[in-house]
Design an enzyme around this catalytic site. Structure first.
Site, PDB file in Angstrom:
ATOM      1  N   THR A  79       0.828  -1.211   0.000  1.00 25.03           N
ATOM      2  CA  THR A  79       0.000   0.000   0.000  1.00 25.03           C
ATOM      3  C   THR A  79       0.856   1.251   0.000  1.00 25.03           C
ATOM      4  O   THR A  79       0.617   2.183  -0.782  1.00 25.03           O
ATOM      5  CB  THR A  79      -0.951  -0.009   1.213  1.00 25.03           C
ATOM      6  OG1 THR A  79      -1.927  -1.046   1.038  1.00 25.03           O
ATOM      7  CG2 THR A  79      -1.671   1.328   1.361  1.00 25.03           C
ATOM      8  N   ASN A 161      -5.305  -9.004  -8.236  1.00 22.56           N
ATOM      9  CA  ASN A 161      -5.366  -9.634  -6.922  1.00 22.56           C
ATOM     10  C   ASN A 161      -6.666 -10.389  -6.668  1.00 22.56           C
ATOM     11  O   ASN A 161      -6.797 -11.053  -5.644  1.00 22.56           O
ATOM     12  CB  ASN A 161      -5.169  -8.584  -5.821  1.00 22.56           C
ATOM     13  CG  ASN A 161      -6.153  -7.438  -5.934  1.00 22.56           C
ATOM     14  OD1 ASN A 161      -6.168  -6.725  -6.938  1.00 22.56           O
ATOM     15  ND2 ASN A 161      -6.989  -7.238  -4.923  1.00 22.56           N
ATOM     16  N   ALA A 207       5.569  -6.583  -2.108  1.00 25.07           N
ATOM     17  CA  ALA A 207       5.358  -6.704  -0.663  1.00 25.07           C
ATOM     18  C   ALA A 207       5.835  -8.067  -0.189  1.00 25.07           C
ATOM     19  O   ALA A 207       5.602  -9.083  -0.849  1.00 25.07           O
ATOM     20  CB  ALA A 207       3.888  -6.511  -0.319  1.00 25.07           C
ATOM     21  N   HIS A 209       4.975  -9.978   2.529  1.00 27.26           N
ATOM     22  CA  HIS A 209       4.082 -10.977   3.133  1.00 27.26           C
ATOM     23  C   HIS A 209       3.279 -11.768   2.107  1.00 27.26           C
ATOM     24  O   HIS A 209       2.690 -12.798   2.441  1.00 27.26           O
ATOM     25  CB  HIS A 209       3.145 -10.311   4.149  1.00 27.26           C
ATOM     26  CG  HIS A 209       2.066  -9.464   3.558  1.00 27.26           C
ATOM     27  ND1 HIS A 209       0.736  -9.808   3.613  1.00 27.26           N
ATOM     28  CD2 HIS A 209       2.124  -8.278   2.916  1.00 27.26           C
ATOM     29  CE1 HIS A 209       0.012  -8.865   3.032  1.00 27.26           C
ATOM     30  NE2 HIS A 209       0.835  -7.932   2.610  1.00 27.26           N
ATOM     31  N   THR A 245      14.260   5.390   9.953  1.00 24.53           N
ATOM     32  CA  THR A 245      15.214   4.309  10.146  1.00 24.53           C
ATOM     33  C   THR A 245      14.692   3.019   9.521  1.00 24.53           C
ATOM     34  O   THR A 245      13.562   2.603   9.781  1.00 24.53           O
ATOM     35  CB  THR A 245      15.481   4.094  11.641  1.00 24.53           C
ATOM     36  OG1 THR A 245      15.940   5.324  12.208  1.00 24.53           O
ATOM     37  CG2 THR A 245      16.521   3.015  11.858  1.00 24.53           C
ATOM     38  N   CYS A 336      -8.526  -6.357   1.618  1.00 26.34           N
ATOM     39  CA  CYS A 336      -8.632  -4.961   2.029  1.00 26.34           C
ATOM     40  C   CYS A 336     -10.037  -4.414   1.839  1.00 26.34           C
ATOM     41  O   CYS A 336     -10.354  -3.322   2.305  1.00 26.34           O
ATOM     42  CB  CYS A 336      -7.639  -4.106   1.229  1.00 26.34           C
ATOM     43  SG  CYS A 336      -5.929  -4.635   1.435  1.00 26.34           S
TER      44      CYS A 336
END
Length: 392
Positions: A79, A161, A207, A209, A245, A336
């Protein structure tokens, strides 16, 4: 109800963690530089920076398309990568050429692309939707009618998707470049599952995952020649494109999962596609009342481990809950957008009637799911459809 076994078939939402990825996290935790800031100049910081650079280099090799490690920006996931690409690339193109105020996206994009339309309009951009055919593909000829000297950016996902349909990305990118615009593709579903042709792509989102890496890390690769404006501020990390970071642990685990997928891609793709074909054949046989969303042939234009179905006699929620009770976890489409009572925007854009679209199911898996589990799932779904349809 207590189940002896739960069969998870929602890999498109998030894939179970791979042992290689978990091992990379454990190795990081045991290292001397665990917790060190990779932007610090001291020894531990330099060790962390080297590990981050190695992860970046490993991911570029898995990604292909002649991207360089320095062109990879780590993000929090797909995203954020899509948000950054839409805003950053559109604004970057307009900054170079004030005439370029149009953004073209396909009507079947993930919400992380489509929902950027409103703020882009508020920033002075015109948004055009490229619509797919009934086969779920955006035709290069259709895109050519939408792009011109005013186009800043085109974004079309590599593989959908919900349906698993693979887009003709290389052809779409060439059409985009013919108009002098920048081309981005959301490869969140495709990366690690099929070979990617990114030679003509300017920017790509991925992504971790989705391929068995950790939740919370992704990447956006952008060619060095392309201008991109940051959306966050407060530091110079990631070449200033995404300050903050970096998550070294997540980057190493992401790279480990990607390397495992890349090393066995040909074999895993073939095995998964074979299982998907068998599942389509059984579920969509004559008399079942179940139809494929966009054809049953699993080839180069389809993700191998995604089976997209329509059950016109039932609604998605009823089937998902019944399957869950039976020990099988699937979805209706994008995780989503779960909970919505409206039909999928993807299926609507393909011209699928509302009543059919309300009965959609998405079954997704990779090479780790065996034929026995898929056969058991098929039997459960056929029993549910038969029983529920008879009781209507």
């Amino acid at each position: 109800m207590t189940l002896a076994k739960t069969v998870y078939l929602d890999y498109a939402a998030s894939a179970p963690a791979r042992e290689s990825s978990l091992a990379a996290e454990r190795a990081y935790a045991a290292s001397d530089y665990a917790g060190a800031n990779p932007n610090s100049l001291h020894g531990m910081g330099r060790l962390a920076a080297r590990a981050l650079d190695q992860a970046r280099a490993d991911l570029v090799r898995c990604l292909g398309g002649r991207f360089r490690p320095a062109e990879v920006t780590f993000t929090s996931g797909g995203t954020e990568s899509n948000n950054l690409s839409l805003f950053g690339l559109a604004e970057g193109a307009r900054e170079r050429d004030r005439r370029r105020t149009k953004v073209v996206v396909s009507a079947i994009e993930h919400d992380s692309v489509l929902d950027v339309a409103a703020p882009l309009r508020a920033s002075g951009f015109e948004i055009e939707l490229a619509r797919p055919g009934r086969d779920g593909k955006v035709a290069p000829e259709a895109l050519a009618e939408l792009v011109g000297p005013d186009t800043a950016l085109v974004s079309v996902m590599y593989a959908n998707n919900e349906t698993g349909v693979v887009q003709p990305v290389a052809d779409l990118a060439r059409v985009t470049h013919g108009a002098g615009a920048v081309f981005h593709t959301d490869a969140v579903q495709a990366f690690g599952r099929i070979p990617l042709d990114l030679s003509d792509v300017d920017a790509v989102s991925c992504a971790a995952h989705k391929i068995g890496g950790p939740v919370g890390i992704g990447l956006l690769a952008v060619r060095g020649r392309v201008n991109i404006r940051p959306r966050q501020f407060g530091g110079g990390q990631e070449l200033g494109r995404r300050p903050g970071t970096q998550d070294v642990r997540g980057a190493l685990a992401f790279a480990a999962a990607a390397k495992e997928c890349a090393s066995g891609l040909e074999a895993s793709r073939a095995a998964t596609a074979t299982r998907a074909r068998a599942l389509y054949a059984r579920l969509c046989a004559e008399g079942t009342g179940i139809k494929p969303t966009a054809g049953t042939e699993v080839g180069d234009d389809r993700l191998p481990g995604m089976v997209s179905l329509l059950v016109p006699s039932l609604d998605s929620e009823t089937m998902i809950l019944a399957l869950d009770d039976a020990g099988f976890e699937v979805s209706a489409g994008s995780a989503c957008s779960s909970g919505s009572l409206d039909p999928s925007h993807v299926l609507s854009a393909m011209g699928i009637p509302r009543q059919e679209a309300l009965g959609s199911l998405r079954v997704s898996f990779d090479e780790r799911v065996g034929s026995d589990d898929l056969d058991a799932f098929a039997g459960a779904l056929l029993r549910i459809v038969s029983t529920r349809s008879a009781n209507r």
